[in-house]
Design an enzyme around this catalytic site. Structure first.
Site, short mmCIF file in Angstrom:
data_model
loop_
_atom_site.label_atom_id
_atom_site.label_comp_id
_atom_site.label_asym_id
_atom_site.label_seq_id
_atom_site.Cartn_x
_atom_site.Cartn_y
_atom_site.Cartn_z
N ALA A 2 0.90 -1.20 -0.01
CA ALA A 2 0.03 -0.19 -0.06
C ALA A 2 0.57 1.43 -0.34
O ALA A 2 0.72 2.56 -0.57
CB ALA A 2 -1.02 0.39 1.02
N LEU A 149 0.06 6.06 -0.39
CA LEU A 149 -0.81 4.96 0.22
C LEU A 149 -1.64 4.76 -1.30
O LEU A 149 -1.71 5.62 -1.68
CB LEU A 149 -1.52 5.22 1.40
CG LEU A 149 -0.91 5.30 2.43
CD1 LEU A 149 -2.69 5.58 3.73
CD2 LEU A 149 0.06 4.17 3.28
N ASP A 150 -2.03 3.72 -1.33
CA ASP A 150 -2.62 2.88 -2.95
C ASP A 150 -4.31 4.02 -2.55
O ASP A 150 -4.63 4.92 -1.44
CB ASP A 150 -3.35 1.79 -2.84
CG ASP A 150 -1.89 1.29 -3.43
OD1 ASP A 150 -1.30 1.35 -3.62
OD2 ASP A 150 -2.23 0.26 -2.67
N LYS A 151 -5.05 4.94 -3.81
CA LYS A 151 -6.26 5.55 -3.74
C LYS A 151 -6.88 5.02 -2.36
O LYS A 151 -7.53 5.74 -2.06
CB LYS A 151 -6.73 5.20 -4.95
CG LYS A 151 -7.44 6.08 -4.84
CD LYS A 151 -8.58 6.13 -6.11
CE LYS A 151 -9.64 6.39 -6.23
NZ LYS A 151 -10.56 6.01 -7.84
N ARG A 255 -0.69 -6.55 -0.37
CA ARG A 255 -1.45 -6.50 -1.07
C ARG A 255 -0.42 -8.26 -2.13
O ARG A 255 -1.31 -9.19 -1.88
CB ARG A 255 -1.61 -6.24 -2.47
CG ARG A 255 -2.56 -4.91 -1.83
CD ARG A 255 -2.83 -3.80 -2.28
NE ARG A 255 -3.73 -4.04 -3.81
CZ ARG A 255 -4.41 -3.08 -4.51
NH1 ARG A 255 -3.89 -2.21 -4.40
NH2 ARG A 255 -5.20 -3.77 -5.46
#
Length: 333
Positions: A2, A149-151, A255
């Site tokens: 992330a 961070l990822d969306k 992930r």
């Protein structure tokens, strides 16, 4: 993963143009403009002045020079992004002083402008909130940003407000906490959790050769290490709550790593698509909560680092937001 330490040097687009014997003696800028129609002659001249054109191991800086036969390399950097503007977007500020700001990012908020997200980002919100104190820190496109961070990942982020803070924080994230107090811990809801109580995933990551939008485990990838610990198991749902602590920070690291051991995140449409049918095992309440989540079940819950000026160790905790908390509660009932 992330969260990723930002490497701000984007790869150049290297063009290779072959000059034949019949081309010898022609001006370099005119020749290249004829072979690279997407680049104007003026653009090529500018690239040559920047040292981006070479042949036979020698930089070609004079646009009027005559070419010789052989390969000519033209390194075209990515276009300079437009300077982002401030936008009145609400921020949940956890801590702030003259050097830095810690925010609790909601899911759905993109960190910085990029293709498909020209505005409405965290950077736009930060510019409006911090004003001129953020201007130019760490670059025009991503002022103050040292990690991201990822969306669709929620949780804690620190942003630098001065050049000194940016330098210090960047060094801490590059060091990955090996010699300092940097701590990054995430809460993750995963399918088919491991039987062991804890473990470490050490697997290098890089862009997938099959799908450039995805990250994959690759032997020629960059070092990536995730330490995980089981916090709670939900046997009837076939899921578990896992704390993941990053020793490195790579794109989509958590992930991909959890998916690689057969435990992809709930709600992860990219790396957990093969486990979608497992949702049928959930209770009605848990299934509804997962549908309402509509994102990967990942939250940056703990962030610790040394203050860039005082050296004091700062540690912050963030409770799961309502959507993730609702899913955790539903899985446990």
């Amino acid at each position: 993963m992330a969260d990723e330490f930002l490497e701000l040097d984007e790869p150049v687009d290297r063009r290779v143009v072959v000059a034949e014997q019949a081309d010898v003696g022609e001006r370099i800028d005119r020749f290249l403009a004829s072979r690279l129609p997407d680049l104007s002659r003026a653009r090529i001249q500018a690239l040559m002045r920047q040292g981006a054109v070479s042949a036979a191991g020698r930089t070609l800086e004079d646009p009027s020079a005559k070419i010789n036969a052989g390969e000519i390399f033209v390194d075209v950097p990515p276009p300079e992004p437009a300077e982002p503007v401030g936008q009145d977007i609400p921020l949940e500020v956890v801590f702030e002083d003259e050097q830095l700001i810690v925010i609790d990012k909601p899911a759905g908020l993109v960190v910085h402008p990029a293709a498909g997200h020209a505005d409405g980002t965290l950077v736009n919100a930060l510019i409006a909130h911090c004003g001129k104190s953020l201007s130019g820190v760490g670059g025009v496109a991503r002022p103050g940003i040292v990690h991201r961070l990822d969306k669709d990942t929620s949780g804690l982020m620190v942003v630098a407000k001065t050049d000194a803070a940016h330098k210090s924080l960047s060094a801490q994230f590059a060091d990955h906490g090996r010699t300092g107090p940097l701590v990054r811990a995430y809460l993750a809801l995963a399918w088919s959790p491991p039987d062991r109580p804890r473990g470490t995933i050490d697997a290098p990551l890089g862009r997938s050769v099959k799908n450039r939008e995805k990250i994959a485990i690759r032997q020629d990838g960059r070092e990536a290490i995730t330490h995980w610990e089981m916090l709670e198991r939900y046997p009837e749902a076939g899921a578990g709550l896992i704390e993941c602590r990053l020793e490195t920070g790579r794109t989509h690291q958590i992930r991909v790593h959890l998916a690689s051991i057969g435990s992809p995140l709930l709600g992860d449409a990219v790396y957990g698509a093969g486990h979608r049918t497992k949702a049928s095992r959930l209770s009605d309440a848990a299934r509804a909560a997962l549908e309402a989540l509509n994102r990967q079940a990942l939250h940056a819950a703990t962030l610790g680092f040394a203050h860039p000026v005082t050296g004091e160790t700062l540690m912050f905790e963030s409770e799961p937001p309502a959507d993730l908390a609702g899913l955790i509660e539903a899985l446990g009932t």
